[in-house]
Design an enzyme around this catalytic site. Structure first.
Site, mmCIF file in Angstrom:
data_model
loop_
_atom_site.group_PDB
_atom_site.id
_atom_site.type_symbol
_atom_site.label_atom_id
_atom_site.label_comp_id
_atom_site.label_asym_id
_atom_site.label_seq_id
_atom_site.Cartn_x
_atom_site.Cartn_y
_atom_site.Cartn_z
ATOM 1 N N SER A 190 -20.557 12.687 0.280
ATOM 2 C CA SER A 190 -20.512 12.127 1.643
ATOM 3 C C SER A 190 -21.907 11.957 2.228
ATOM 4 C CB SER A 190 -19.719 13.055 2.559
ATOM 5 O OG SER A 190 -18.474 13.348 1.999
ATOM 6 N N GLY A 191 -22.755 12.975 2.115
ATOM 7 C CA GLY A 191 -24.091 12.925 2.718
ATOM 8 C C GLY A 191 -24.988 11.934 2.004
ATOM 9 N N CYS A 218 -15.688 16.345 -1.102
ATOM 10 C CA CYS A 218 -14.708 16.027 -0.056
ATOM 11 C C CYS A 218 -13.629 15.081 -0.563
ATOM 12 C CB CYS A 218 -15.431 15.419 1.152
ATOM 13 S SG CYS A 218 -14.307 14.931 2.455
ATOM 14 N N CYS A 242 -11.682 18.141 0.997
ATOM 15 C CA CYS A 242 -10.953 17.755 2.219
ATOM 16 C C CYS A 242 -9.779 16.792 2.000
ATOM 17 C CB CYS A 242 -11.891 17.062 3.202
ATOM 18 S SG CYS A 242 -13.611 17.544 3.101
ATOM 19 N N LYS A 249 -6.967 17.970 -0.520
ATOM 20 C CA LYS A 249 -6.405 19.181 0.105
ATOM 21 C C LYS A 249 -5.448 18.808 1.225
ATOM 22 C CE LYS A 249 -8.084 20.408 3.634
ATOM 23 N NZ LYS A 249 -9.325 21.123 3.812
ATOM 24 N N TYR A 260 -11.699 29.602 4.416
ATOM 25 C CA TYR A 260 -11.027 28.318 4.578
ATOM 26 C C TYR A 260 -10.103 28.013 3.390
ATOM 27 C CZ TYR A 260 -14.369 26.354 8.104
ATOM 28 O OH TYR A 260 -15.114 26.062 9.212
ATOM 29 N N GLU A 273 -5.972 27.826 3.303
ATOM 30 C CA GLU A 273 -5.388 26.483 3.180
ATOM 31 C C GLU A 273 -4.466 26.418 1.957
ATOM 32 O OE1 GLU A 273 -8.792 23.842 5.476
ATOM 33 O OE2 GLU A 273 -8.829 23.860 3.299
ATOM 34 N N GLY A 304 -16.007 31.540 -1.751
ATOM 35 C CA GLY A 304 -17.169 30.841 -1.218
ATOM 36 C C GLY A 304 -17.668 29.769 -2.173
ATOM 37 N N ASP A 325 -24.493 20.314 1.555
ATOM 38 C CA ASP A 325 -24.200 21.688 1.115
ATOM 39 C C ASP A 325 -25.311 22.318 0.284
ATOM 40 O OD1 ASP A 325 -21.802 21.252 2.344
ATOM 41 O OD2 ASP A 325 -20.542 21.601 0.588
ATOM 42 N N HIS A 371 2.648 14.623 29.648
ATOM 43 C CA HIS A 371 3.851 15.439 29.502
ATOM 44 C C HIS A 371 4.928 14.694 28.732
ATOM 45 C CE1 HIS A 371 6.459 18.743 30.613
ATOM 46 N NE2 HIS A 371 7.379 17.862 30.955
ATOM 47 N N GLU A 418 -1.289 19.369 26.861
ATOM 48 C CA GLU A 418 -1.404 19.483 28.325
ATOM 49 C C GLU A 418 -1.654 20.921 28.760
ATOM 50 O OE1 GLU A 418 2.204 18.735 30.719
ATOM 51 O OE2 GLU A 418 3.397 19.045 28.915
HETATM 52 P P1 NDP Z 1 -15.630 30.922 2.833
HETATM 53 O O1 NDP Z 1 -17.075 31.191 2.925
HETATM 54 O O2 NDP Z 1 -14.931 30.235 3.953
HETATM 55 O O3 NDP Z 1 -14.860 32.268 2.548
HETATM 56 C C1 NDP Z 1 -15.176 33.055 1.440
HETATM 57 C C2 NDP Z 1 -14.212 34.207 1.413
HETATM 58 O O4 NDP Z 1 -14.430 34.948 0.224
HETATM 59 C C3 NDP Z 1 -14.390 35.154 2.579
HETATM 60 O O5 NDP Z 1 -13.132 35.630 2.963
HETATM 61 C C4 NDP Z 1 -15.256 36.271 1.959
HETATM 62 O O6 NDP Z 1 -15.043 37.513 2.548
HETATM 63 C C5 NDP Z 1 -14.699 36.304 0.560
HETATM 64 N N1 NDP Z 1 -15.633 36.838 -0.407
HETATM 65 C C6 NDP Z 1 -16.849 36.367 -0.760
HETATM 66 N N2 NDP Z 1 -17.388 37.121 -1.727
HETATM 67 C C7 NDP Z 1 -16.507 38.097 -2.004
HETATM 68 C C8 NDP Z 1 -16.485 39.180 -2.903
HETATM 69 N N3 NDP Z 1 -17.508 39.413 -3.722
HETATM 70 N N4 NDP Z 1 -15.405 39.986 -2.904
HETATM 71 C C9 NDP Z 1 -14.369 39.763 -2.060
HETATM 72 N N5 NDP Z 1 -14.324 38.741 -1.183
HETATM 73 C C10 NDP Z 1 -15.390 37.925 -1.160
HETATM 74 O O7 NDP Z 1 -15.469 30.146 1.453
HETATM 75 P P2 NDP Z 1 -14.358 29.187 0.871
HETATM 76 O O8 NDP Z 1 -14.516 29.314 -0.606
HETATM 77 O O9 NDP Z 1 -13.039 29.427 1.479
HETATM 78 O O10 NDP Z 1 -14.870 27.764 1.369
HETATM 79 C C11 NDP Z 1 -16.221 27.388 1.132
HETATM 80 C C12 NDP Z 1 -16.763 26.557 2.239
HETATM 81 O O11 NDP Z 1 -16.283 25.239 2.127
HETATM 82 C C13 NDP Z 1 -16.361 26.977 3.660
HETATM 83 O O12 NDP Z 1 -17.150 28.012 4.179
HETATM 84 C C14 NDP Z 1 -16.534 25.699 4.409
HETATM 85 O O13 NDP Z 1 -17.891 25.553 4.746
HETATM 86 C C15 NDP Z 1 -16.130 24.664 3.403
HETATM 87 N N6 NDP Z 1 -14.713 24.261 3.586
HETATM 88 C C16 NDP Z 1 -14.348 23.650 4.736
HETATM 89 C C17 NDP Z 1 -13.037 23.279 4.941
HETATM 90 C C18 NDP Z 1 -12.636 22.640 6.218
HETATM 91 O O14 NDP Z 1 -13.512 22.186 6.954
HETATM 92 N N7 NDP Z 1 -11.352 22.597 6.545
HETATM 93 C C19 NDP Z 1 -12.013 23.498 3.933
HETATM 94 C C20 NDP Z 1 -12.506 24.174 2.759
HETATM 95 C C21 NDP Z 1 -13.812 24.534 2.607
HETATM 96 P P3 NDP Z 1 -15.909 38.006 3.803
HETATM 97 O O15 NDP Z 1 -15.379 37.283 4.998
HETATM 98 O O16 NDP Z 1 -15.678 39.460 3.838
HETATM 99 O O17 NDP Z 1 -17.331 37.643 3.491
#
Ligand code: NDP
Length: 452
Positions: free
Chosen positions: A14-15, A42, A47, A50, A176, A180, A260, A301, A433, A438
């Site tokens: 995208s970027g 994406c 996105c 998904k 996220y 999802e 992540g 990213d 309404h 609202e």
């Molecule tokens: P996120 O960063 O949102 O979440 C990662 C999750 O993994 C957190 O719950 C984190 O826990 C956990 N985690 C990370 N490392 C470990 C570990 N070693 N052990 C246990 N738990 C761990 O990542 P996602 O993979 O869900 O998504 C990546 C990114 O992609 C998002 O941050 C977002 O920027 C983007 N995205 C956006 C969407 C949207 O706009 N709708 C949809 C999907 C992705 P903790 O919280 O404790 O760190």
């Protein structure tokens, strides 16, 4: 011209596509290299597909709910292969739109990997190509888990191409992607276990939303295992076992790690060009997306700033305008609205209650209600809406929603909030309404005050 191109963009996501297209429109001689798929994460494994899968899951709920309105329908069976086939057709259509956008704007496209030889020279497939300026827009990739048995896990890239839908799936993570896909797989009839190290999903989001989402996940049949780390995954034939830090284990058919995403810098040859990285492995940039090397920039990213598609697009567009136009367009990247396509979805803009409390006294307005549709369906689904108001200025500094259509509603509110609307402006606005939206202009009674 001493170089083959004015601008070379590494990455057709995208970027990168936006940056290349705008630069070409402004008169630059531009090339883009993409090694995997046009449109990037994406469009291909993020996105867009998904959201199609979320819609598929929601149709099961809609079919069941239709009975409450007198329809004699029953959703008995879901055809995963049909869904994935239809999704792939749509994604292929979008891929070709992306290449047409580029070639239509006069860009040269390379379906090849590009790696740095030096600050102005790239190896692109089997050719050496030079460019005056280079933009790194190679994106991110799912972070691979590190515990023993990680090889038994899939990541989000795989989830979109599964040959069949598992009967049971364990999702690791509470971000996220995990929430999802919990909605997707539960809606399509899987037994879903969600294992996260926090007690609630979506760390960093407003606490009321996090609690509301945990309730919604449970109402959808998702089994939550909060406060747990995975120690290992073992496999015996088709059956996988996830071993948890509390000593328990979960048996499942598929383990999906959503822990992540990481900047995809591997093998780009950044060291050959002298590009500096951050401690977390992202390309280091300043506010203008410039790296430490004068002619090299990075967007999206791979810079690990705000990892959202519209932000990457804004960064790419601004950069192209800054380099080849009359200065960059202004975007407000401080208060970016975001949505999580859980079922029901979440959308949010501005400060959480906890962040507002740190900043000073804030008025909190919270409303919870059963959406009109569910007064007849019997589905115990609740909507949550919340406004955070700075007491001194009366400006609305945060709006949060969990409920059907939340992303569509918060998109509009984010304009008002970014424009500095006060609670008085909200109160003066006459509602539409009957809608859920609202409620945002009829919240009159303060729920509590924080930050005093
Ligand atoms: P996120 O960063 O949102 O979440 C990662 C999750 O993994 C957190 O719950 C984190 O826990 C956990 N985690 C990370 N490392 C470990 C570990 N070693 N052990 C246990 N738990 C761990 O990542 P996602 O993979 O869900 O998504 C990546 C990114 O992609 C998002 O941050 C977002 O920027 C983007 N995205 C956006 C969407 C949207 O706009 N709708 C949809 C999907 C992705 P903790 O919280 O404790 O760190």
């Amino acid at each position: 011209m001493p170089y083959d191109f004015d601008l070379f963009v590494i990455g057709g996501g995208s970027g990168g596509v936006r940056c290349a297209r705008i630069a070409a429109t402004l008169g630059a001689k531009v090339a883009v290299a993409e090694e995997r798929f046009w449109g990037g994460t994406c469009v291909n494994v993020g996105c867009v597909p998904k959201k199609l899968l979320v819609m598929a899951a929601e149709y099961g709920h809609h079919a069941a709910d239709a009975r409450g309105f007198g329809w004699d329908v029953e959703a008995t069976k879901h055809d995963w292969n049909m869904l994935i086939g239809a999704k792939n057709t749509e994604i292929n259509r979008l891929n070709s739109i992306y290449t047409k956008l580029l070639t239509g704007a006069g860009c040269t496209v390379f379906e090849a990997r590009a790696t740095f030889i030096d600050a102005h020279t790239l190896q692109v497939g089997d050719q050496k190509i030079t460019a005056e300026r280079i933009v790194i827009a190679a994106g991110g990739r799912p972070t691979a888990p590190e515990f023993p048995g990680a090889e038994h896990c899939i990541v989000s890239d795989d989830a979109f191409y599964l040959p069949e839908r598992p009967k049971r799936i364990a999702l690791l993570g509470g971000g996220y992607i995990a929430v999802e896909f919990a909605g997707i797989f539960a809606g399509l009839g899987c037994h879903v276990d969600l294992i996260m190290r926090q007690t609630l999903p979506l760390r960093g989001f407003d606490e009321d939303l996090r609690e509301g989402l945990a309730d919604a996940l449970k109402a959808n049949g998702v089994h939550l295992h909060g406060g747990n780390a995975v120690t290992s995954v073992t496999a015996e034939g088709e059956v996988k076992t996830v071993h948890l830090s509390d000593g328990t284990s979960i048996e499942t058919d598929m383990v999906f790690a959503a822990l992540g995403r990481s900047p995809y810098t591997k093998g780009l040859g950044l060291e050959a060009a002298g590009v500096a990285m951050t401690k977390s492995g992202a390309v280091h940039v300043n506010d203008q997306s410039a790296t430490n090397v004068a002619n090299i920039y990075a967007i999206g990213d791979i810079t690990d700033r705000l990892n959202l598609t519209p932000v990457a697009i804004a960064e790419g567009h601004s950069l192209a305008e800054a380099l080849y136009g009359n200065g960059p367009r202004k975007w407000d990247l401080h208060r970016v609205a975001t949505a999580v396509f859980s079922i029901p979805p979440i959308a949010t803009v501005g400060l959480t209650e906890a962040q507002a409390a740190e900043q000073g006294p804030s008025d909190i307005y919270v409303s919870r209600f059963t959406p009109m549709r569910h007064s007849l369906t019997g589905r115990g689904r609740k909507t949550l809406m919340k406004l955070i108001v700075d007491q001194a200025t009366q400006k609305v500094i945060g709006a949060h929603m969990l409920g059907e259509d939340a992303p569509e509603i918060i998109q509009g509110l984010s304009i008002a909030i970014n424009a500095g609307a006060t609670k008085g402006d909200f109160d003066r606005t006459v509602g539409i309404h009957p809608t859920a939206a609202e409620e945002f202009v009829t919240m009159r009674t303060r729920t509590r005050v924080v930050g005093e």
